[in-house]
Motif scaffolding. Structure first.
Motif, short mmCIF file in Angstrom:
data_model
loop_
_atom_site.label_atom_id
_atom_site.label_comp_id
_atom_site.label_asym_id
_atom_site.label_seq_id
_atom_site.Cartn_x
_atom_site.Cartn_y
_atom_site.Cartn_z
N MET A 146 0.66 -1.23 0.08
CA MET A 146 0.05 -0.04 -0.10
C MET A 146 1.03 1.16 -0.22
O MET A 146 1.76 1.43 0.94
N THR A 147 0.57 2.06 -0.83
CA THR A 147 1.34 3.48 -0.93
C THR A 147 0.32 4.54 -0.45
O THR A 147 -0.83 4.78 -0.84
N PHE A 148 0.83 5.22 0.67
CA PHE A 148 0.03 6.08 1.09
C PHE A 148 0.30 7.61 0.94
O PHE A 148 1.49 7.92 0.65
N GLN A 149 -0.78 8.44 0.87
CA GLN A 149 -0.31 9.79 0.98
C GLN A 149 0.57 10.20 2.07
O GLN A 149 0.28 9.63 3.07
N GLU A 150 1.31 10.87 1.77
CA GLU A 150 2.70 11.16 2.79
C GLU A 150 2.00 11.82 4.15
O GLU A 150 2.34 11.63 5.23
N ASP A 151 0.88 12.63 3.88
CA ASP A 151 0.29 13.37 5.27
C ASP A 151 -0.59 12.26 6.02
O ASP A 151 -1.22 12.92 6.85
N LYS A 152 -0.84 10.97 5.42
CA LYS A 152 -1.75 10.15 5.88
C LYS A 152 -1.09 9.16 6.48
O LYS A 152 -2.00 8.11 7.14
N VAL A 153 -0.04 8.88 6.77
CA VAL A 153 0.75 7.62 7.11
C VAL A 153 0.37 7.57 8.62
O VAL A 153 0.19 6.40 9.08
N GLU A 154 0.44 8.56 9.22
CA GLU A 154 0.17 8.48 10.73
C GLU A 154 -1.48 7.84 11.14
O GLU A 154 -1.51 7.09 11.96
N GLU A 155 -2.19 8.33 10.20
CA GLU A 155 -3.57 7.97 10.29
C GLU A 155 -3.73 6.35 9.89
O GLU A 155 -4.16 5.83 10.80
N PHE A 156 -3.11 6.04 8.86
CA PHE A 156 -2.99 4.54 8.73
C PHE A 156 -2.41 3.64 9.91
O PHE A 156 -3.12 2.63 10.28
N LEU A 157 -1.29 3.98 10.59
CA LEU A 157 -0.65 3.63 11.55
C LEU A 157 -1.47 3.43 12.53
O LEU A 157 -1.56 2.37 13.48
N GLU A 158 -2.38 4.21 12.89
CA GLU A 158 -3.36 4.42 14.01
C GLU A 158 -3.98 3.28 13.82
O GLU A 158 -4.72 2.51 14.71
N ILE A 159 -4.89 3.30 12.36
CA ILE A 159 -5.88 2.21 12.14
C ILE A 159 -5.32 0.81 12.53
O ILE A 159 -5.94 -0.15 12.90
N PHE A 160 -3.80 0.67 11.80
CA PHE A 160 -3.51 -0.76 11.98
C PHE A 160 -3.21 -1.25 13.56
O PHE A 160 -3.32 -2.18 13.92
N ARG A 161 -2.67 -0.15 14.36
CA ARG A 161 -2.49 -0.38 15.78
C ARG A 161 -3.69 -0.78 16.51
O ARG A 161 -4.02 -1.56 17.28
N ASP A 162 -4.86 0.10 15.96
CA ASP A 162 -6.26 -0.53 16.65
C ASP A 162 -6.76 -1.74 16.20
O ASP A 162 -7.73 -2.23 16.79
N SER A 163 -6.28 -2.27 14.95
CA SER A 163 -6.89 -3.47 14.45
C SER A 163 -6.18 -4.66 14.40
O SER A 163 -6.45 -5.77 14.02
N LYS A 164 -4.81 -4.48 14.47
CA LYS A 164 -3.91 -5.88 14.34
C LYS A 164 -4.38 -6.91 15.18
O LYS A 164 -4.25 -8.16 14.73
N ASP A 165 -4.62 -6.65 16.49
CA ASP A 165 -4.97 -7.61 17.16
C ASP A 165 -6.22 -8.41 16.89
O ASP A 165 -6.16 -9.82 17.20
N LYS A 166 -7.08 -7.59 16.50
CA LYS A 166 -8.53 -8.28 15.97
C LYS A 166 -8.31 -9.13 14.91
O LYS A 166 -8.63 -10.05 14.57
N ILE A 167 -7.38 -8.74 14.07
CA ILE A 167 -6.97 -9.55 12.72
C ILE A 167 -6.32 -10.85 13.41
O ILE A 167 -6.76 -11.82 12.57
N ARG A 168 -5.55 -10.54 14.17
CA ARG A 168 -4.38 -11.79 14.49
C ARG A 168 -5.34 -12.66 15.15
O ARG A 168 -5.04 -13.97 15.05
N GLY A 169 -6.38 -12.17 15.59
CA GLY A 169 -7.49 -13.15 16.49
C GLY A 169 -8.67 -13.60 15.54
O GLY A 169 -9.27 -14.40 15.94
N PHE A 170 -8.38 -13.25 14.28
CA PHE A 170 -9.58 -13.73 13.44
C PHE A 170 -9.51 -15.25 13.34
O PHE A 170 -8.10 -15.58 12.96
N GLU A 171 -10.40 -15.90 13.10
CA GLU A 171 -10.46 -17.34 12.94
C GLU A 171 -9.55 -17.74 11.70
O GLU A 171 -9.88 -17.11 10.60
N GLY A 172 -8.44 -18.53 11.64
CA GLY A 172 -7.86 -18.92 10.30
C GLY A 172 -6.66 -18.20 10.37
O GLY A 172 -5.72 -18.49 9.40
N CYS A 173 -6.38 -16.97 10.85
CA CYS A 173 -5.23 -16.11 10.79
C CYS A 173 -4.05 -16.70 11.75
O CYS A 173 -4.29 -16.92 13.01
N ARG A 174 -2.98 -17.21 11.25
CA ARG A 174 -1.69 -17.39 12.00
C ARG A 174 -0.86 -16.32 12.34
O ARG A 174 0.00 -16.55 13.07
N HIS A 175 -0.80 -15.46 11.57
CA HIS A 175 0.15 -14.55 11.61
C HIS A 175 -0.07 -13.04 11.00
O HIS A 175 -0.54 -13.05 9.77
#
Length: 96
Positions: free
Chosen positions: A8-37
């Motif tokens: 994914m290529t982000f608008q430079e001024d939107k990188v921090e917003e993306f990182l916040e989305i990832f921080r907020d969702s990474k554990d939910k994704i990792r916990g999703f049935e069938g996700c190993r990593h």
């Protein structure tokens, strides 16, 4: 097993917003049935380019995630921050 890479290529001024989305969702994704990593990688030369690298038990497990409410929240919020269309690959490990 399926390995999924999404670049994914982000608008430079939107990188921090993306990182916040990832921080907020990474554990939910990792916990999703069938996700190993799941991990996030940053391009070594383009600081606004990131890739997710994930392992799924099967293509069906990946597709279940892609049809989930969680994906329906995370992907549209992420997609609106792009500077270019994302690229995605689904790969299988090869034993040689």
């Amino acid at each position: 097993m399926i390995i999924r890479i999404v670049r994914m290529t982000f608008q430079e001024d939107k990188v921090e917003e993306f990182l916040e989305i990832f921080r907020d969702s990474k554990d939910k994704i990792r916990g999703f049935e069938g996700c190993r990593h799941v991990e996030l990688l940053q391009d070594a030369h383009q600081p606004n380019v990131y890739s997710t690298y994930s392992h799924w038990e099967s293509e069906a497990a990946l597709n279940n995630y892609r049809r989930s409410e969680l994906f329906g929240q995370v992907w549209p919020a992420t997609k609106k921050l792009f500077a270019a269309t994302a690229e995605a690959w689904s790969l299988k490990p090869v034993q040689v």
